[in-house]
Design a protein around this motif. Structure first.
Motif, PDB file in Angstrom:
ATOM      1  N   ALA A  66       1.435  -0.852  -0.294  1.00  0.00           N
ATOM      2  CA  ALA A  66       0.065  -0.131   0.197  1.00  0.00           C
ATOM      3  C   ALA A  66       0.954   1.356   0.063  1.00  0.00           C
ATOM      4  CB  ALA A  66      -0.952   0.043   1.379  1.00  0.00           C
ATOM      5  N   ALA A  67       2.096   1.023   0.159  1.00  0.00           N
ATOM      6  CA  ALA A  67       2.610   2.395   0.638  1.00  0.00           C
ATOM      7  C   ALA A  67       2.918   3.177  -0.688  1.00  0.00           C
ATOM      8  CB  ALA A  67       4.635   1.938   0.822  1.00  0.00           C
ATOM      9  N   PRO A  68       2.934   2.636  -2.068  1.00  0.00           N
ATOM     10  CA  PRO A  68       2.950   3.074  -3.380  1.00  0.00           C
ATOM     11  C   PRO A  68       1.984   4.302  -2.960  1.00  0.00           C
ATOM     12  CG  PRO A  68       3.921   1.111  -3.889  1.00  0.00           C
ATOM     13  CD  PRO A  68       3.636   1.083  -2.358  1.00  0.00           C
ATOM     14  N   ILE A  69       0.602   3.726  -2.801  1.00  0.00           N
ATOM     15  CA  ILE A  69      -0.297   4.215  -2.650  1.00  0.00           C
ATOM     16  C   ILE A  69      -0.540   5.627  -2.566  1.00  0.00           C
ATOM     17  CG2 ILE A  69      -3.047   4.515  -3.168  1.00  0.00           C
ATOM     18  CD1 ILE A  69      -2.680   2.207  -4.538  1.00  0.00           C
ATOM     19  N   LEU A  70       0.027   5.304  -1.170  1.00  0.00           N
ATOM     20  CA  LEU A  70       0.332   6.338   0.266  1.00  0.00           C
ATOM     21  C   LEU A  70       0.811   7.617  -0.446  1.00  0.00           C
ATOM     22  CD1 LEU A  70      -0.849   3.831   2.962  1.00  0.00           C
ATOM     23  CD2 LEU A  70      -1.762   5.619   2.241  1.00  0.00           C
ATOM     24  N   PHE A  71       2.582   7.137  -0.917  1.00  0.00           N
ATOM     25  CA  PHE A  71       2.896   7.742  -1.335  1.00  0.00           C
ATOM     26  C   PHE A  71       2.528   8.617  -2.343  1.00  0.00           C
ATOM     27  CE2 PHE A  71       6.394   5.268  -0.225  1.00  0.00           C
ATOM     28  CZ  PHE A  71       7.120   6.425   0.406  1.00  0.00           C
ATOM     29  N   GLU A  72       1.674   8.321  -2.873  1.00  0.00           N
ATOM     30  CA  GLU A  72       0.824   9.326  -4.712  1.00  0.00           C
ATOM     31  C   GLU A  72      -0.366   9.958  -3.822  1.00  0.00           C
ATOM     32  OE1 GLU A  72       0.059   7.205  -7.558  1.00  0.00           O
ATOM     33  OE2 GLU A  72       2.405   7.261  -8.306  1.00  0.00           O
ATOM     34  N   LEU A  73      -1.019   9.238  -3.179  1.00  0.00           N
ATOM     35  CA  LEU A  73      -1.827  10.769  -2.067  1.00  0.00           C
ATOM     36  C   LEU A  73      -1.771  11.553  -1.020  1.00  0.00           C
ATOM     37  CD1 LEU A  73      -4.723   7.179  -1.383  1.00  0.00           C
ATOM     38  CD2 LEU A  73      -5.110   8.867  -2.304  1.00  0.00           C
ATOM     39  N   ASN A  74      -0.075  10.804  -0.533  1.00  0.00           N
ATOM     40  CA  ASN A  74       0.095  12.092   0.584  1.00  0.00           C
ATOM     41  C   ASN A  74       0.372  12.924  -0.153  1.00  0.00           C
ATOM     42  OD1 ASN A  74       0.040  11.219   2.956  1.00  0.00           O
ATOM     43  ND2 ASN A  74       1.954  10.414   2.770  1.00  0.00           N
ATOM     44  N   ASP A  75       0.867  12.843  -1.387  1.00  0.00           N
ATOM     45  CA  ASP A  75       1.662  14.464  -2.873  1.00  0.00           C
ATOM     46  C   ASP A  75       0.274  15.026  -3.336  1.00  0.00           C
ATOM     47  OD1 ASP A  75       3.464  15.555  -4.556  1.00  0.00           O
ATOM     48  OD2 ASP A  75       2.368  14.453  -5.373  1.00  0.00           O
ATOM     49  N   VAL A  76      -0.774  14.463  -3.641  1.00  0.00           N
ATOM     50  CA  VAL A  76      -2.133  14.831  -3.641  1.00  0.00           C
ATOM     51  C   VAL A  76      -2.748  15.869  -2.775  1.00  0.00           C
ATOM     52  CG1 VAL A  76      -4.584  14.372  -4.364  1.00  0.00           C
ATOM     53  CG2 VAL A  76      -2.424  13.026  -5.706  1.00  0.00           C
ATOM     54  N   GLN A  77      -2.463  14.976  -1.817  1.00  0.00           N
ATOM     55  CA  GLN A  77      -2.918  16.008  -0.325  1.00  0.00           C
ATOM     56  C   GLN A  77      -2.534  17.539   0.039  1.00  0.00           C
ATOM     57  OE1 GLN A  77      -3.727  12.748   2.771  1.00  0.00           O
ATOM     58  NE2 GLN A  77      -4.715  14.854   4.139  1.00  0.00           N
ATOM     59  N   PHE A  78      -1.488  17.170   0.209  1.00  0.00           N
ATOM     60  CA  PHE A  78      -0.552  18.259   0.737  1.00  0.00           C
ATOM     61  C   PHE A  78       0.571  19.100  -0.887  1.00  0.00           C
ATOM     62  CE2 PHE A  78      -0.275  14.701   3.939  1.00  0.00           C
ATOM     63  CZ  PHE A  78      -1.214  15.406   4.751  1.00  0.00           C
ATOM     64  N   ASN A  79       0.165  19.141  -1.821  1.00  0.00           N
ATOM     65  CA  ASN A  79       1.242  19.564  -2.569  1.00  0.00           C
ATOM     66  C   ASN A  79       0.199  20.431  -3.714  1.00  0.00           C
ATOM     67  OD1 ASN A  79       2.759  20.471  -4.674  1.00  0.00           O
ATOM     68  ND2 ASN A  79       3.625  18.377  -5.388  1.00  0.00           N
ATOM     69  N   HIS A  80      -0.064  20.672  -3.416  1.00  0.00           N
ATOM     70  CA  HIS A  80      -1.123  21.257  -4.881  1.00  0.00           C
ATOM     71  C   HIS A  80      -1.344  21.701  -5.642  1.00  0.00           C
ATOM     72  CE1 HIS A  80      -3.251  23.245  -1.208  1.00  0.00           C
ATOM     73  NE2 HIS A  80      -2.578  24.228  -0.660  1.00  0.00           N
ATOM     74  N   ARG A  81       0.695  22.136  -6.292  1.00  0.00           N
ATOM     75  CA  ARG A  81       1.030  21.481  -7.820  1.00  0.00           C
ATOM     76  C   ARG A  81       1.264  20.061  -8.272  1.00  0.00           C
ATOM     77  NH1 ARG A  81       5.809  25.018  -6.639  1.00  0.00           N
ATOM     78  NH2 ARG A  81       4.386  26.619  -5.395  1.00  0.00           N
ATOM     79  N   SER A  82       0.155  19.189  -7.870  1.00  0.00           N
ATOM     80  CA  SER A  82       0.514  18.095  -7.895  1.00  0.00           C
ATOM     81  C   SER A  82      -0.093  17.510  -9.208  1.00  0.00           C
ATOM     82  CB  SER A  82       0.240  17.237  -6.868  1.00  0.00           C
ATOM     83  OG  SER A  82       0.688  15.253  -7.031  1.00  0.00           O
ATOM     84  N   VAL A  83       0.324  16.230 -10.273  1.00  0.00           N
ATOM     85  CA  VAL A  83      -0.194  15.919 -10.919  1.00  0.00           C
ATOM     86  C   VAL A  83      -0.776  15.036 -10.908  1.00  0.00           C
ATOM     87  CG1 VAL A  83       1.392  17.247 -12.619  1.00  0.00           C
ATOM     88  CG2 VAL A  83       1.986  15.272 -12.100  1.00  0.00           C
ATOM     89  N   VAL A  84      -0.682  14.304 -10.063  1.00  0.00           N
ATOM     90  CA  VAL A  84      -1.427  12.917  -9.680  1.00  0.00           C
ATOM     91  C   VAL A  84      -2.508  13.073  -9.802  1.00  0.00           C
ATOM     92  CG1 VAL A  84      -0.927  10.673  -8.624  1.00  0.00           C
ATOM     93  CG2 VAL A  84       0.548  11.812  -8.225  1.00  0.00           C
ATOM     94  N   ASP A  85      -3.501  12.508 -10.537  1.00  0.00           N
ATOM     95  CA  ASP A  85      -4.629  12.080 -10.555  1.00  0.00           C
ATOM     96  C   ASP A  85      -5.232  11.211  -9.330  1.00  0.00           C
ATOM     97  OD1 ASP A  85      -7.681  12.923 -11.961  1.00  0.00           O
ATOM     98  OD2 ASP A  85      -7.383  10.667 -13.644  1.00  0.00           O
ATOM     99  N   VAL A  86      -6.707  11.713  -8.827  1.00  0.00           N
ATOM    100  CA  VAL A  86      -6.834  10.990  -7.807  1.00  0.00           C
ATOM    101  C   VAL A  86      -7.754  10.155  -8.580  1.00  0.00           C
ATOM    102  CG1 VAL A  86      -8.597  11.589  -6.120  1.00  0.00           C
ATOM    103  CG2 VAL A  86      -6.377  13.528  -6.585  1.00  0.00           C
TER     104      VAL A  86
END
Length: 156
Positions: A121-141
């Protein structure tokens, strides 16, 4: 006159069959009560019991998948911004991991999860943290929610 006395000599009428079924239902209810008390107060965890554990795991998995799918659909419909949607998916995933493994996934750092039982689950949680705390994230929720659903479905 002798015929009138004859009605008092015959035995009572038979009981209604409803009493028999009432007794059967009460006996099965009592057995179910004792089984539930035994299962819930035993030293073994509910997830360790063969049939109940499998049913519990499947119910937890279905509830988590349904919740993540709802969040993803709300994000795709424009009801949620990426940050809150990522936080909601992360919360559901962590809640599922806690229920499935018994580990306090809600309070663990992602780096600590990456080396233990929760490593898938760690890779998904890394990306979710990026989306949650980085306003310039390009990850698609939306894609992350689908990946989270797949992770939950395949969790053993």
């Amino acid at each position: 006159m002798p015929d009138d006395l004859l009605s008092h000599l015959i035995g009572p009428s038979p009981y209604a069959s409803a009493w028999l079924w009432t007794a059967v239902v009460l006996v099965f209810g009592l057995i179910a009560w004792y089984a539930a008390v035994f299962a819930l107060t035993s030293r073994r965890r509910l997830r360790d019991l063969p049939v109940l554990g499998a049913a519990r795991d499947e119910l937890i998995r279905r509830r988590a998948v349904r919740a993540v799918r709802t969040i993803g659909n709300r994000y795709r419909a424009g009801e949620l911004e990426p940050g809150p949607a990522g936080a909601a998916v992360s919360g559901e995933l962590r809640s599922f991991l806690h229920a499935a493994t018994g580990m306090n996934a809600e309070y663990m750092q992602v780096e600590a999860m990456a080396v233990g039982k929760l490593a898938p689950a760690a890779p998904i949680l890394f990306e979710l943290n990026d989306v949650q705390f980085n306003h310039r994230s390009v990850v698609d929720v939306g894609a992350l929610s689908e990946a989270t659903e797949e992770l939950i479905r395949e969790w053993t």
